[in-house]
Scaffold this active site. Sequence first.
Site, PDB file in Angstrom:
ATOM      1  N   PHE A  20     -60.034  42.562-143.001  1.00  0.00           N
ATOM      2  CA  PHE A  20     -60.397  42.431-141.298  1.00  0.00           C
ATOM      3  C   PHE A  20     -59.671  43.603-140.605  1.00  0.00           C
ATOM      4  O   PHE A  20     -58.410  43.814-140.908  1.00  0.00           O
ATOM      5  CB  PHE A  20     -60.191  41.195-140.875  1.00  0.00           C
ATOM      6  CG  PHE A  20     -60.757  41.173-139.381  1.00  0.00           C
ATOM      7  CD1 PHE A  20     -61.946  40.603-139.067  1.00  0.00           C
ATOM      8  CD2 PHE A  20     -59.981  41.334-138.350  1.00  0.00           C
ATOM      9  CE1 PHE A  20     -62.270  40.773-137.707  1.00  0.00           C
ATOM     10  CE2 PHE A  20     -60.236  41.438-136.984  1.00  0.00           C
ATOM     11  CZ  PHE A  20     -61.221  41.166-136.656  1.00  0.00           C
ATOM     12  N   ASP A  35     -52.815  48.593-142.327  1.00  0.00           N
ATOM     13  CA  ASP A  35     -53.340  47.817-141.238  1.00  0.00           C
ATOM     14  C   ASP A  35     -51.937  46.847-141.123  1.00  0.00           C
ATOM     15  O   ASP A  35     -52.417  45.890-141.643  1.00  0.00           O
ATOM     16  CB  ASP A  35     -54.649  47.473-141.262  1.00  0.00           C
ATOM     17  CG  ASP A  35     -55.100  46.532-140.118  1.00  0.00           C
ATOM     18  OD1 ASP A  35     -54.108  46.219-139.104  1.00  0.00           O
ATOM     19  OD2 ASP A  35     -56.358  46.159-139.851  1.00  0.00           O
ATOM     20  N   LYS A  56     -51.151  43.746-131.974  1.00  0.00           N
ATOM     21  CA  LYS A  56     -50.662  42.195-131.687  1.00  0.00           C
ATOM     22  C   LYS A  56     -49.464  42.083-131.255  1.00  0.00           C
ATOM     23  O   LYS A  56     -49.246  42.172-129.802  1.00  0.00           O
ATOM     24  CB  LYS A  56     -50.965  41.524-132.874  1.00  0.00           C
ATOM     25  CG  LYS A  56     -52.771  41.384-133.253  1.00  0.00           C
ATOM     26  CD  LYS A  56     -52.860  40.141-134.372  1.00  0.00           C
ATOM     27  CE  LYS A  56     -54.250  39.796-133.998  1.00  0.00           C
ATOM     28  NZ  LYS A  56     -55.163  40.497-135.294  1.00  0.00           N
TER      29      LYS A  56
HETATM   30  C1  LIG Z   1     -56.378  41.328-134.891  1.00  0.00           C
HETATM   31  C2  LIG Z   1     -56.596  42.265-136.149  1.00  0.00           C
HETATM   32  C3  LIG Z   1     -57.271  43.474-135.852  1.00  0.00           C
HETATM   33  C4  LIG Z   1     -58.027  43.797-134.710  1.00  0.00           C
HETATM   34  O1  LIG Z   1     -57.243  43.871-133.525  1.00  0.00           O
HETATM   35  P1  LIG Z   1     -57.843  43.644-132.107  1.00  0.00           P
HETATM   36  O2  LIG Z   1     -56.846  43.885-131.030  1.00  0.00           O
HETATM   37  O3  LIG Z   1     -58.575  42.356-131.967  1.00  0.00           O
HETATM   38  O4  LIG Z   1     -59.039  44.660-131.734  1.00  0.00           O
HETATM   39  C5  LIG Z   1     -57.316  44.432-136.899  1.00  0.00           C
HETATM   40  N1  LIG Z   1     -56.717  44.255-138.074  1.00  0.00           N
HETATM   41  C6  LIG Z   1     -55.938  43.028-138.303  1.00  0.00           C
HETATM   42  C7  LIG Z   1     -55.161  43.061-139.532  1.00  0.00           C
HETATM   43  C8  LIG Z   1     -55.719  42.233-137.380  1.00  0.00           C
HETATM   44  O5  LIG Z   1     -55.269  41.141-137.704  1.00  0.00           O
END
Ligand SMILES: *Cc1c(COP(=O)(O)O)cnc(C)c1O
Length: 398
Positions: A135, A222, A251
């Site tokens: 994701f 990521d 986050k």
């Molecule tokens: C939450 C998340 C995203 C997306 O972040 P947003 O601030 O909602 O755009 C991307 N990658 C990972 C691993 C995430 O947990």
Amino acid sequence: MTAFTEVAQPHVMTTYGRVPIALERGQGCRLWDVNGKEYLDALGGIAVNTLGHNHPKFVPAIQEQVAKLIHCSNYYNVPGQEQLAQLLTERAKMDKAFFCSTGLEANEAAIKLARKYGVDKGIANPVIVVYDHAFHGRSLGTMSATANPKVREGFGPLLEGFLRIPANDIEALKKATADNPNIVGVMMEPIQGEGGLHPMRAEYMQQVRALCDANDWLMILDEVQSGMGRTGKWFAHQWAGIVPDVMSLAKGLGSGVPVGAIVAKGKAAEVFKPGNHGTTFGGNPLSMRAGIETIRIMEEDGLLAHTTKVGAHLKAKLQQELGAITGVVEVRGEGLIIGIELNKPCGALLNRGAEAGLLFSVTADTVVRLVPPLIMTEAEADEVVAKLKPLIQQFLAE
Ligand SMILES: *Cc1c(COP(=O)(O)O)cnc(C)c1O
């Protein structure tokens, strides 16, 4: 007792299946809704509220910054950008940072950077390797990199240039990329957050690092969810003893104030030139202060060691209390990102948890995810287990 009723929002688009409560204020790991009902927070706003709610050191600093300067645009130098970039690059052993506001924005920047890295060396159609269960966000670019059909489908053509492979299988990566001159990078979450709390093995990450070095590919991590101390180290990849070329963060970086970043090393840190990339809100004085204060307070309060200790305690306790229940498949995770996989879809637990005064999330349909504030105490962790156990026990017995 207050009534547990629907909160009507007829003018808000129905993009979320919401738990029918409305939260009004918080203190530490506690939250209260508009009816005064108390909740224990094992969600932390989805791994965002690093310092919990109303932190006595964080809030006064943010209040002071709001009164001084919130935003001024990137037409001008923002001293906080250099400060936060220095704090991040020192801790990551990397070189330069770019600031934005969200996770998808950070990943979008990482994807653009990797593509440009390839185009600059003559690869006209760059391809980035991505993973099953990944994701990366919900923009057209990042949702194309994401695996889940629920995220991808219904929006017409996706972005080309992604090659998907299974995780933790170096032979699969070698086979999929053999004789493909268009590969420019490999992009992964060290722990797949939304995809069901699946960790990349340390050995696998080391193998990918070596393969990227051998082929001049960028290793892109990521760490939007797994970074900023969540696993007990600043960044989850540090457990594997490697350094990526590009890392995305968001986050937990601003403890609730929206701030995202990519951090890059070596050649990757020099790819973007003036005019290549930018964003209006990114790196504004308020969000930079939030990132700087988050790191300062985490260090002053020893939150990395604390996260490791409380996370190990919570995981052990969950294994001890839930491990033997029929239908509990596995308890896994690192630090304060913990998943409890059940043998059936468990979205129904969200409302029941809230009724019982416990907030958490469910990811990949069958995994209860706990990503509480990193300030959570062992006593609060015990309380999480005490509230969760009967919920899961009863649910699995139905
Ligand atoms: C939450 C998340 C995203 C997306 O972040 P947003 O601030 O909602 O755009 C991307 N990658 C990972 C691993 C995430 O947990």
